[in-house]
Design an enzyme around this catalytic site. Sequence first.
Site, PDB file in Angstrom:
ATOM      1  N   GLU A  16     -12.790 -23.749  14.404  1.00 35.98           N
ATOM      2  CA  GLU A  16     -12.348 -22.727  13.738  1.00 35.98           C
ATOM      3  C   GLU A  16     -12.283 -23.223  12.182  1.00 35.98           C
ATOM      4  O   GLU A  16     -12.655 -24.222  11.806  1.00 35.98           O
ATOM      5  CB  GLU A  16     -10.808 -22.181  14.523  1.00 35.98           C
ATOM      6  CG  GLU A  16     -11.161 -21.520  15.449  1.00 35.98           C
ATOM      7  CD  GLU A  16     -11.141 -19.842  15.218  1.00 35.98           C
ATOM      8  OE1 GLU A  16     -11.627 -19.425  13.985  1.00 35.98           O
ATOM      9  OE2 GLU A  16     -11.058 -18.986  16.117  1.00 35.98           O
ATOM     10  N   ARG A  99       2.028 -19.889  18.837  1.00 37.05           N
ATOM     11  CA  ARG A  99       1.683 -21.102  17.952  1.00 37.05           C
ATOM     12  C   ARG A  99       0.585 -20.397  16.706  1.00 37.05           C
ATOM     13  O   ARG A  99       0.482 -19.105  16.861  1.00 37.05           O
ATOM     14  CB  ARG A  99       0.678 -21.856  18.546  1.00 37.05           C
ATOM     15  CG  ARG A  99      -0.608 -21.498  18.907  1.00 37.05           C
ATOM     16  CD  ARG A  99      -1.887 -22.704  19.220  1.00 37.05           C
ATOM     17  NE  ARG A  99      -2.858 -22.088  19.610  1.00 37.05           N
ATOM     18  CZ  ARG A  99      -4.058 -21.630  19.035  1.00 37.05           C
ATOM     19  NH1 ARG A  99      -3.938 -21.661  17.724  1.00 37.05           N
ATOM     20  NH2 ARG A  99      -5.156 -21.157  19.387  1.00 37.05           N
ATOM     21  N   ASN A 101      -2.297 -19.685  14.020  1.00 35.67           N
ATOM     22  CA  ASN A 101      -3.713 -19.399  14.006  1.00 35.67           C
ATOM     23  C   ASN A 101      -4.380 -19.241  12.856  1.00 35.67           C
ATOM     24  O   ASN A 101      -4.192 -19.904  12.029  1.00 35.67           O
ATOM     25  CB  ASN A 101      -3.936 -18.242  15.188  1.00 35.67           C
ATOM     26  CG  ASN A 101      -5.298 -18.399  15.909  1.00 35.67           C
ATOM     27  OD1 ASN A 101      -5.835 -19.377  16.246  1.00 35.67           O
ATOM     28  ND2 ASN A 101      -5.884 -17.173  15.872  1.00 35.67           N
ATOM     29  N   ASN A 150      -5.858 -12.827  13.338  1.00 36.47           N
ATOM     30  CA  ASN A 150      -7.232 -13.400  13.000  1.00 36.47           C
ATOM     31  C   ASN A 150      -7.866 -12.583  12.001  1.00 36.47           C
ATOM     32  O   ASN A 150      -7.113 -11.551  11.215  1.00 36.47           O
ATOM     33  CB  ASN A 150      -8.350 -13.201  14.211  1.00 36.47           C
ATOM     34  CG  ASN A 150      -8.572 -14.533  14.701  1.00 36.47           C
ATOM     35  OD1 ASN A 150      -8.844 -15.591  14.018  1.00 36.47           O
ATOM     36  ND2 ASN A 150      -8.604 -14.441  16.343  1.00 36.47           N
ATOM     37  N   ASP A 200     -13.002 -12.186  15.354  1.00 38.86           N
ATOM     38  CA  ASP A 200     -12.212 -13.553  15.137  1.00 38.86           C
ATOM     39  C   ASP A 200     -12.228 -13.907  13.671  1.00 38.86           C
ATOM     40  O   ASP A 200     -11.989 -13.100  13.040  1.00 38.86           O
ATOM     41  CB  ASP A 200     -13.030 -14.467  16.076  1.00 38.86           C
ATOM     42  CG  ASP A 200     -12.400 -15.799  16.336  1.00 38.86           C
ATOM     43  OD1 ASP A 200     -11.414 -16.211  15.414  1.00 38.86           O
ATOM     44  OD2 ASP A 200     -12.533 -16.336  17.565  1.00 38.86           O
TER      45      ASP A 200
END
Length: 293
Positions: A16, A99, A101, A150, A200
């Site tokens: 990522e 969490r 991202n 995202n 994403d």
Amino acid sequence: MVEITCVVDAGAELGEGTLWDSKAGVLWWIDIWNKLIHRYDPSTGRDDVFKTPEYLGCLGLREKGGLVLTMTNGFHFFDPATGKFEAIVDPEAHMPKTRFNDGKPDRQGRFWSGSMFEVPGQPIEFIGSLYRLDPDLSVHKMIDGIGCSNGLAWSPDSKTMYFSDSHAGAVWAYDFDPATGDIENRRTFIDMTVTGGLADGATVDAEGCYWVTIPVTGKVCRYDPKGRLMQTVVLPTDLPTCCEFGGKDLDILYVTSAVLRRPASHFVGQENPGGLFALDVGVKGLILPAFKG
């Protein structure tokens, strides 16, 4: 025909966080589940790695040197020269089910990162949020009710911000105020329930078109500013996860991918799962400034 090359056969569990450093001529990227920061130098082919104490979210360059990033427990600075991490703030310290991202710097030098629900085996809860970290290190909650943050990106003129919730089936566009960092007027930009797959990581090219990775389908798609599909690139593996333009002329689209702890039998017929790919897509990208804090 798009030329696709695997430049780092990393076998990343969850690649990522692509970020191009134009001064150093390197691409920073991360492997979330392996707790690794990667630094790929296309001039040498070398890919250095730095171990982190927690799962990563995203990263950005810092004007004062080093990186700003998010990990499971909030915002941090990181100095690659010393390996030292410095905690800034954890706005979700009271939330054990989330969490951090996806995220990146905006064009005015603020740093953004969103959180996600992550408790394996439990139904998704839409309790994550998107945060803006300003240069004075104050943190501001900008969006809440998110399952998985995202797809963050900005139009070239900084008047539009794009953001997706991978679990909500949409990429949204917002009116963005570059002077203040405020957002308003959310509307659907891409209806992922129609296109299929999940949105994403994403970026915007110099022509104002939005590039988004779509895991499971193996696709990277380009949409014009009105949300119309312009181009689809199919990768040789099924889980592309994030993309960003880089290279000397910003004409290479770098794309990360993921293995996601799946067995080797799953990848029969695929090439370089978990690799970092370089795509020649015929357009150029834009440089994101460093975080000014």
